[in-house]
Design an enzyme around this catalytic site. Structure first.
Site, mmCIF file in Angstrom:
data_model
loop_
_atom_site.group_PDB
_atom_site.id
_atom_site.type_symbol
_atom_site.label_atom_id
_atom_site.label_comp_id
_atom_site.label_asym_id
_atom_site.label_seq_id
_atom_site.Cartn_x
_atom_site.Cartn_y
_atom_site.Cartn_z
ATOM 1 N N LYS A 1 42.951 45.905 38.341
ATOM 2 C CA LYS A 1 41.703 45.283 37.796
ATOM 3 C C LYS A 1 40.462 46.128 37.419
ATOM 4 O O LYS A 1 39.385 45.401 37.630
ATOM 5 C CB LYS A 1 41.516 43.889 38.746
ATOM 6 C CG LYS A 1 42.786 43.034 39.049
ATOM 7 C CD LYS A 1 42.443 41.811 40.247
ATOM 8 C CE LYS A 1 43.599 41.273 40.363
ATOM 9 N NZ LYS A 1 43.227 40.184 41.669
ATOM 10 N N ASP B 1 45.351 35.606 48.099
ATOM 11 C CA ASP B 1 45.247 34.484 47.621
ATOM 12 C C ASP B 1 46.045 33.443 47.659
ATOM 13 O O ASP B 1 45.816 32.201 47.970
ATOM 14 C CB ASP B 1 44.490 34.335 46.243
ATOM 15 C CG ASP B 1 45.392 34.955 45.140
ATOM 16 O OD1 ASP B 1 46.286 35.611 45.771
ATOM 17 O OD2 ASP B 1 44.944 35.078 44.068
#
Length: 461
Positions: free
Chosen positions: A159, A195
């Site tokens: 990312k 997550d």
């Protein structure tokens, strides 16, 4: 709605429709890969790695106190302060989002963690908890090799992050050292998690029957509660409860060629032009980073063959990645026959001329791609439900594709029902803010278990 298109377009798109029998095959292949991932001998060759999260206890609503959460998954991160009372009579949550400057994303790792510690300091002072050493749960959505509940080693950055001196290091230790350098507050970093684990924990607080969590957003992943006896990779203690949350990392499913029987020419072209050729095969057929481009590849072929827009596309239309995944949701959210959203999108793509029939065909392609995504997720969920084998299981769902697409939930419910063992029941529940609230709940559960153990030791003494 019933999908309609002329026979030539149907023939070109036929490979995007996966039969129920092939979906059952996907379900069974995933089961085999999970078995390999859980086995010490076969784990190295498994595509679905099934990492133990070291989270073993689920919330029971007896958690109480103040807890911090840090949710880092991209160019922004969020800090939360959650106050719980027993039996969930009242839950107070405050949070703040911080942007990470680009120079910090690519600079030394020490500067990244010093920046996070600075933001934590600002947050705890703003809410006047700087003098309390609060338990903190850390959601870190990058590839981790977890070595304990509060120890996770970074495998590689993603990312846009390239911070030096972090890969191969324990993330919790780096953050704790930065907090100590800051020196004006204290925290107790009790857990690091991804997550998906947070999503399951967050949902199980409200839905005690939650045993599975799925994220279908920019990427995709799944975690579920597994019996400890089936986890040969487990290296922790074996006390009750004899269970652990497993982070499957199922996006890599198919990297060994096992899913080649459902891959289309569009999947292969997308993969060949990706930054990680040959990797995340399952994820590339499902997640928001890719399914817009798959639809775009189909539409470009139809245009080149004169079956769309009278064969006249545009420079922007033919650009790789120009057909955004959000277009699928926007086009499909309108009732059949309503084409204003499609017209707006085609105008954005500078298509010089198009007809209502063109819009209908664009929608047809979008529906095929999104329904294939939902069907494949359904096969994965059915596999996990059959593994958990509890009579009624709540499945926590999150991610932008699931949340925003108007038909994704319905297609999943119908697909799962066809693929699970007949005596099982399930419910899909949207779990909002799993990465944040879930991290705080892991901290809260950890504190509760620690307190209970202290009481037990005191009584036995």
């Amino acid at each position: 709605m019933e999908l309609v298109a002329n026979n030539t377009i149907k023939e070109i798109c036929e490979a995007l429709v996966i039969s129920d029998s092939k979906l059952a095959q996907v379900r069974d292949l995933l089961h085999q890969e999970i078995e390999k991932g859980l086995c010490k001998e076969t784990n190295p060759e498994a595509t679905v790695k099934c990492f133990p999260s070291y989270v073993r206890h689920l919330p029971n609503r007896k958690e109480a106190g103040k807890f911090l959460a840090l949710d880092l998954g991209g160019t922004n991160f969020r800090i939360l302060l959650i106050e719980l009372t027993e039996e969930a009579i009242e839950t107070k949550i405050v949070s703040k989002i911080f942007a990470i400057p680009n120079d910090i994303m690519v600079g030394p790792g020490s500067e990244l963690f010093d920046y996070i510690a600075h933001c934590l300091s600002e947050f705890v002072h703003e809410y006047n908890v700087q003098h309390e050493k609060l338990p903190l749960g850390f959601t870190f959505s990058f590839p981790l090799r977890q070595e304990g509940l509060s120890k996770g080693v970074l495998v590689k950055w993603a990312k846009g992050f390239t911070c030096s001196g972090v890969v191969g290091e324990d993330i919790v230790r780096l953050l704790q050292e930065a907090v100590e350098r800051k020196g004006d507050f204290e925290v107790d970093i009790v857990a690091i998690l991804n997550d998906t684990t947070g999503t399951l924990m967050s949902c199980s607080y409200e839905n005690p029957q939650c045993r599975i969590a799925i994220i279908v957003g920019t990427g995709t992943n799944a975690c579920y509660v597994e019996d400890l006896d089936k986890v040969e990779m487990w290296d922790g203690d074996c006390r009750e409860p004899r269970q652990v949350l497993i982070n499957t990392e199922w996006g890599a499913f198919g990297e060994d060629g096992s899913l080649d029987f459902i891959l289309t020419e569009y999947d292969r072209e997308l993969d060949q032009n990706s930054l990680d050729v040959g990797h995340h095969i399952f994820g590339k057929m499902i997640s928001g980073m890719y399914i817009g481009e798959i639809a775009g590849l189909v539409l470009r072929r139809l245009c080149r063959e004169g079956l769309l827009f009278n064969g006249k596309g545009s420079e922007k239309f033919y650009e790789r990645g120009s057909f955004d995944t959000k277009y699928l949701s926007e086009i499909e959210e309108e009732e059949s026959g309503v084409i204003s959203n499609c017209q707006k999108i085609l105008d954005e793509l500078c298509i010089p001329e198009y007809t209502e029939e063109d819009c209908s065909n664009v929608r047809y392609v979008c529906e095929l791609v999104s329904r294939r995504s939902a069907a494949l997720v359904s096969a994965g969920v059915a596999c996990l439900l059959n593994r958990v084998k509890e009579k009624h299981v709540v499945v926590a769902m999150d991610g932008s594709v699931y949340r925003l697409h108007p038909a994704f939930h319905t297609v999943m419910v119908e697909g799962i029902a066809k693929l699970i063992d007949p005596d099982l029941e399930f419910e899909l529940v949207f779990s909002k803010d799993g990465g944040g609230k879930g991290a705080a709940l892991v901290a809260a559960v950890t504190a509760r278990i620690s307190d209970e153990n202290d009481i037990d030791e005191h009584v036995s003494a």
